[in-house]
Scaffold this motif. Structure first.
Motif, PDB file in Angstrom:
ATOM      1  N   ILE A   1      34.099  38.343  46.696  1.00  0.00           N
ATOM      2  CA  ILE A   1      34.097  37.856  45.320  1.00  0.00           C
ATOM      3  C   ILE A   1      34.172  36.335  45.312  1.00  0.00           C
ATOM      4  N   ARG A   2      35.013  35.775  46.164  1.00  0.00           N
ATOM      5  CA  ARG A   2      35.126  34.309  46.237  1.00  0.00           C
ATOM      6  C   ARG A   2      33.796  33.697  46.670  1.00  0.00           C
ATOM      7  N   ARG A   3      33.112  34.322  47.620  1.00  0.00           N
ATOM      8  CA  ARG A   3      31.840  33.798  48.092  1.00  0.00           C
ATOM      9  C   ARG A   3      30.789  33.845  46.992  1.00  0.00           C
ATOM     10  N   ILE A   4      30.777  34.950  46.249  1.00  0.00           N
ATOM     11  CA  ILE A   4      29.826  35.062  45.139  1.00  0.00           C
ATOM     12  C   ILE A   4      30.082  33.977  44.106  1.00  0.00           C
ATOM     13  N   LYS A   5      31.341  33.806  43.740  1.00  0.00           N
ATOM     14  CA  LYS A   5      31.675  32.793  42.737  1.00  0.00           C
ATOM     15  C   LYS A   5      31.322  31.404  43.243  1.00  0.00           C
TER      16      LYS A   5
ATOM     17  N   PRO B   1      43.568  18.436  47.717  1.00  0.00           N
ATOM     18  CA  PRO B   1      43.803  19.534  46.772  1.00  0.00           C
ATOM     19  C   PRO B   1      45.271  19.967  46.766  1.00  0.00           C
ATOM     20  N   ILE B   2      45.766  20.250  45.580  1.00  0.00           N
ATOM     21  CA  ILE B   2      47.167  20.629  45.423  1.00  0.00           C
ATOM     22  C   ILE B   2      47.305  21.565  44.223  1.00  0.00           C
ATOM     23  N   VAL B   3      48.176  22.550  44.366  1.00  0.00           N
ATOM     24  CA  VAL B   3      48.430  23.509  43.288  1.00  0.00           C
ATOM     25  C   VAL B   3      49.787  23.195  42.655  1.00  0.00           C
ATOM     26  N   GLY B   4      49.849  23.248  41.330  1.00  0.00           N
ATOM     27  CA  GLY B   4      51.105  23.060  40.619  1.00  0.00           C
ATOM     28  C   GLY B   4      51.754  24.393  40.312  1.00  0.00           C
ATOM     29  N   VAL B   5      53.026  24.516  40.618  1.00  0.00           N
ATOM     30  CA  VAL B   5      53.790  25.737  40.321  1.00  0.00           C
ATOM     31  C   VAL B   5      55.008  25.353  39.500  1.00  0.00           C
ATOM     32  N   HIS B   6      55.154  25.972  38.339  1.00  0.00           N
ATOM     33  CA  HIS B   6      56.322  25.725  37.494  1.00  0.00           C
ATOM     34  C   HIS B   6      57.103  27.021  37.352  1.00  0.00           C
TER      35      HIS B   6
ATOM     36  N   TYR C   1      54.278  33.935  42.175  1.00  0.00           N
ATOM     37  CA  TYR C   1      53.440  32.754  41.967  1.00  0.00           C
ATOM     38  C   TYR C   1      52.551  32.501  43.179  1.00  0.00           C
ATOM     39  N   MET C   2      53.121  32.703  44.363  1.00  0.00           N
ATOM     40  CA  MET C   2      52.420  32.343  45.587  1.00  0.00           C
ATOM     41  C   MET C   2      51.214  33.239  45.869  1.00  0.00           C
ATOM     42  N   VAL C   3      51.173  34.423  45.287  1.00  0.00           N
ATOM     43  CA  VAL C   3      49.990  35.273  45.425  1.00  0.00           C
ATOM     44  C   VAL C   3      48.756  34.526  44.937  1.00  0.00           C
ATOM     45  N   TYR C   4      48.882  33.853  43.802  1.00  0.00           N
ATOM     46  CA  TYR C   4      47.739  33.169  43.204  1.00  0.00           C
ATOM     47  C   TYR C   4      47.510  31.793  43.833  1.00  0.00           C
ATOM     48  N   VAL C   5      48.572  31.201  44.359  1.00  0.00           N
ATOM     49  CA  VAL C   5      48.414  29.964  45.117  1.00  0.00           C
ATOM     50  C   VAL C   5      47.592  30.231  46.370  1.00  0.00           C
ATOM     51  N   GLU C   6      47.950  31.285  47.082  1.00  0.00           N
ATOM     52  CA  GLU C   6      47.231  31.646  48.304  1.00  0.00           C
ATOM     53  C   GLU C   6      45.780  31.995  48.000  1.00  0.00           C
ATOM     54  N   ASP C   7      45.567  32.697  46.909  1.00  0.00           N
ATOM     55  CA  ASP C   7      44.210  33.066  46.515  1.00  0.00           C
ATOM     56  C   ASP C   7      43.370  31.822  46.248  1.00  0.00           C
ATOM     57  N   TYR C   8      43.965  30.819  45.605  1.00  0.00           N
ATOM     58  CA  TYR C   8      43.239  29.579  45.311  1.00  0.00           C
ATOM     59  C   TYR C   8      42.837  28.875  46.607  1.00  0.00           C
ATOM     60  N   PHE C   9      43.770  28.754  47.539  1.00  0.00           N
ATOM     61  CA  PHE C   9      43.462  28.054  48.785  1.00  0.00           C
ATOM     62  C   PHE C   9      42.500  28.848  49.657  1.00  0.00           C
TER      63      PHE C   9
ATOM     64  N   GLY D   1      40.064  30.519  48.503  1.00  0.00           N
ATOM     65  CA  GLY D   1      38.770  30.177  47.927  1.00  0.00           C
ATOM     66  C   GLY D   1      38.282  28.822  48.403  1.00  0.00           C
ATOM     67  N   LEU D   2      39.203  27.860  48.513  1.00  0.00           N
ATOM     68  CA  LEU D   2      38.824  26.540  49.018  1.00  0.00           C
ATOM     69  C   LEU D   2      38.382  26.612  50.480  1.00  0.00           C
ATOM     70  N   ASP D   3      39.039  27.470  51.250  1.00  0.00           N
ATOM     71  CA  ASP D   3      38.631  27.635  52.646  1.00  0.00           C
ATOM     72  C   ASP D   3      37.168  28.061  52.737  1.00  0.00           C
ATOM     73  N   ILE D   4      36.779  28.971  51.854  1.00  0.00           N
ATOM     74  CA  ILE D   4      35.395  29.447  51.846  1.00  0.00           C
ATOM     75  C   ILE D   4      34.455  28.322  51.428  1.00  0.00           C
ATOM     76  N   GLN D   5      34.831  27.555  50.416  1.00  0.00           N
ATOM     77  CA  GLN D   5      33.982  26.471  49.934  1.00  0.00           C
ATOM     78  C   GLN D   5      33.769  25.399  50.990  1.00  0.00           C
ATOM     79  N   THR D   6      34.829  25.051  51.708  1.00  0.00           N
ATOM     80  CA  THR D   6      34.754  23.951  52.671  1.00  0.00           C
ATOM     81  C   THR D   6      34.338  24.401  54.066  1.00  0.00           C
ATOM     82  N   GLY D   7      34.485  25.693  54.345  1.00  0.00           N
ATOM     83  CA  GLY D   7      34.159  26.194  55.666  1.00  0.00           C
ATOM     84  C   GLY D   7      35.217  25.915  56.704  1.00  0.00           C
ATOM     85  N   SER D   8      36.400  25.493  56.252  1.00  0.00           N
ATOM     86  CA  SER D   8      37.495  25.215  57.185  1.00  0.00           C
ATOM     87  C   SER D   8      38.827  25.479  56.493  1.00  0.00           C
ATOM     88  N   LYS D   9      39.897  25.491  57.267  1.00  0.00           N
ATOM     89  CA  LYS D   9      41.230  25.734  56.725  1.00  0.00           C
ATOM     90  C   LYS D   9      41.718  24.494  55.987  1.00  0.00           C
TER      91      LYS D   9
END
Length: 484
Positions: free
Chosen positions: A65-69, A265-270, A289-297, A299-307
């Motif tokens: 799904i992340r790759r498609i998006k 890149p940085i995620v805000g958590v309140h 909260y961290m479930v969605y933080v991890e999901d965001y990063f 997705g970035l791994d897929i976009q950039t091709g690296s960790k």
């Protein structure tokens, strides 16, 4: 089991692709969570069972799904559209800020028509949204907003610039009239009185159509084309004018930003607890909260091709949250322990307010926000985030409420597809019909009700969309000509 797994993959892919193609980016979050939806269909229940028993399959589906998006985003942005959108939205924001400066700086304060607003005795986020309502009232009436600081118990003036350089007080205190006592409020052009004292929004007698969730009609065509949630953008612009930092605050923030090495890149958590848990919100542990933080990063791994380096700006009023963060070894958490300890011990002090101002500022500068919309701090950060991006309307995850503005008018949605209820928990809707949103399950469904009814029921999120409410406001052509 393998047969059901193949069906699960096929159905999930089909639904996901359909939703992403139809509603990118508005329903991206619904697509990402639709796999976990508790729909009545036996087939989908089987899919849920398979996915719950096979974490590898579930992870693989989310990766696809992340790759498609990501590919769809590249298609959207590959023609240079992002640069054009940035230029258009940046100019629209500057135009609105010029209009605010115009009404707030009349040439003759003595003869200027004014609204007078007494700050509300409540927390910072609550105060800011109250002041935003007052400024919207002034904007829609081409009046100057004057803040009655004599009754203020918790002024934010130590951190922000005054709302005006030319008009900061009432000149007709003996003849100030109260809004709820006026008889000509609803007439075209508004009331004629020179100075009018506004009530708090919750107590307003006549609710003008230009208050939230409405946006000025002349801004609507551009916002509807280039932004996923126009009302949030509009409130963000109002908050931006109200929270213009003075020189001392701006210098302190710049120094602190360098000190904590704040960069994306940085995620805000309140994580809001203490006073909110007594009556306004449920307890959420950091893990949620961290479930969605991890999901965001991921997705970035897929976009950039690296960790990608994982960084979180953590804002909270509860020191134990810091202990909860220690188990996430791959993450760097940025926080101010002095602010957290002060917020825990003392409420309503200037030190607490300063901490909240800092936290909102940095949360709004993050790339993605995970919080609870039941919190005014969370909603304020989300609003101000829109002033720092072309469109950050989907750059969030709320663990509880949908976005709302306290005292708002009805939140209407319209059906873009027919839906036949599959269970008693769902609602039949016909394409083109209007419903009122009552919540969001964040699992692919929204909670809605029909007009005049009290029963809440579920509808798939991709089958409805927000109605953008608009209201006629002054066009401020004289301001726009000068700024062009």
């Amino acid at each position: 089991m393998k047969c059901w797994m193949q069906i699960a993959v096929l159905v999930t892919w089909t639904v996901t692709i359909c939703i992403l193609v139809r509603r990118i980016p508005e329903e991206g979050q619904s697509a990402m969570t639709l796999i976990d939806s508790n729909l009545a269909s036996n087939l989908v229940q089987k899919i849920e069972t398979v996915l719950s028993e096979n974490e590898h399959l579930k992870a693989a589906i989310f990766d696809e799904i992340r790759r498609i998006k990501h590919k769809l985003d590249k298609i959207q942005d590959g023609d240079g559209r992002d640069k054009r959108k940035w230029a258009i939205m940046n100019e629209l924001g500057q135009k609105v800020q010029r209009r605010f400066a115009y009404i707030q700086n009349p040439r003759n304060c003595r003869t200027a028509r004014k609204y007078i607003c007494s700050p509300k005795s409540c927390g910072y986020g609550c105060q800011l949204h109250h002041m935003a309502y007052c400024l919207i009232m002034a904007y829609a009436s081409n009046r100057t907003l004057v803040v009655n600081l004599e009754k203020n118990t918790q002024s934010w003036t130590p951190f922000f610039k005054p709302l005006s350089e030319t008009c900061l007080k009432s000149y007709d205190e003996n003849h100030v009239v109260q809004w709820n006592e006026l008889n000509d409020i609803s007439q075209e052009g508004g009331p004629d009185h020179m100075e009018i004292l506004l009530p708090v929004l919750d107590n307003i007698g006549f609710h003008p159509d230009y208050l939230p969730l409405a946006i000025p009609a002349d801004l609507a065509p551009t916002l509807q084309r280039f932004h996923g949630n126009p009302i949030v953008w509009w409130i963000g612009q109002v908050a931006k004018y109200l929270t213009r930092f003075n020189a001392d605050t701006e210098r302190d923030l710049e120094e602190y930003e360098k000190k904590i090495k704040f960069r994306g890149p940085i995620v805000g958590v309140h994580v809001r607890r203490t006073d909110k848990l007594t009556q306004e919100a449920a307890l959420h542990y950091l893990d949620e909260y961290m479930v969605y933080v991890e999901d965001y990063f991921n997705g970035l791994d897929i976009q950039t091709g690296s960790k990608v380096e994982r960084k979180v700006y953590l804002a909270t009023d509860e020191p134990t949250v810091i202990k909860e963060s220690k188990k996430y070894k791959d993450y760097t958490f940025i926080y101010n322990i002095d602010i957290i300890r002060t917020a825990e011990r003392v409420t309503g002090s200037s030190a607490v307010m300063m901490g909240i101002v800092y936290d909102i500022h940095f949360l709004s500068k993050t790339d993605f926000l995970v919080c609870t919309f039941s919190s005014q701090v969370c909603r304020t950060a989300y609003e101000l985030m829109q002033t720092k991006h072309v469109d950050a309307s989907s750059n969030f995850r709320s663990l509880d409420d949908v976005y709302y503005y306290g005292g708002q008018g009805p939140h209407r949605m319209t059906a873009v597809e027919d839906h036949e209820a599959l269970s008693k928990e769902e609602l039949n809707v016909v394409k083109g019909s209007d419903v009122y949103i009552a919540g969001n399950t964040w699992t692919g469904d929204v909670v809605v009700r029909n007009h005049g009814e009290t029963r809440n029921a579920l509808v798939p999120a991709y089958k409805v969309e927000d109605i953008v409410e608009t209201a006629q406001c002054p066009l401020y052509e004289e301001v726009d000509l000068v700024g062009s």
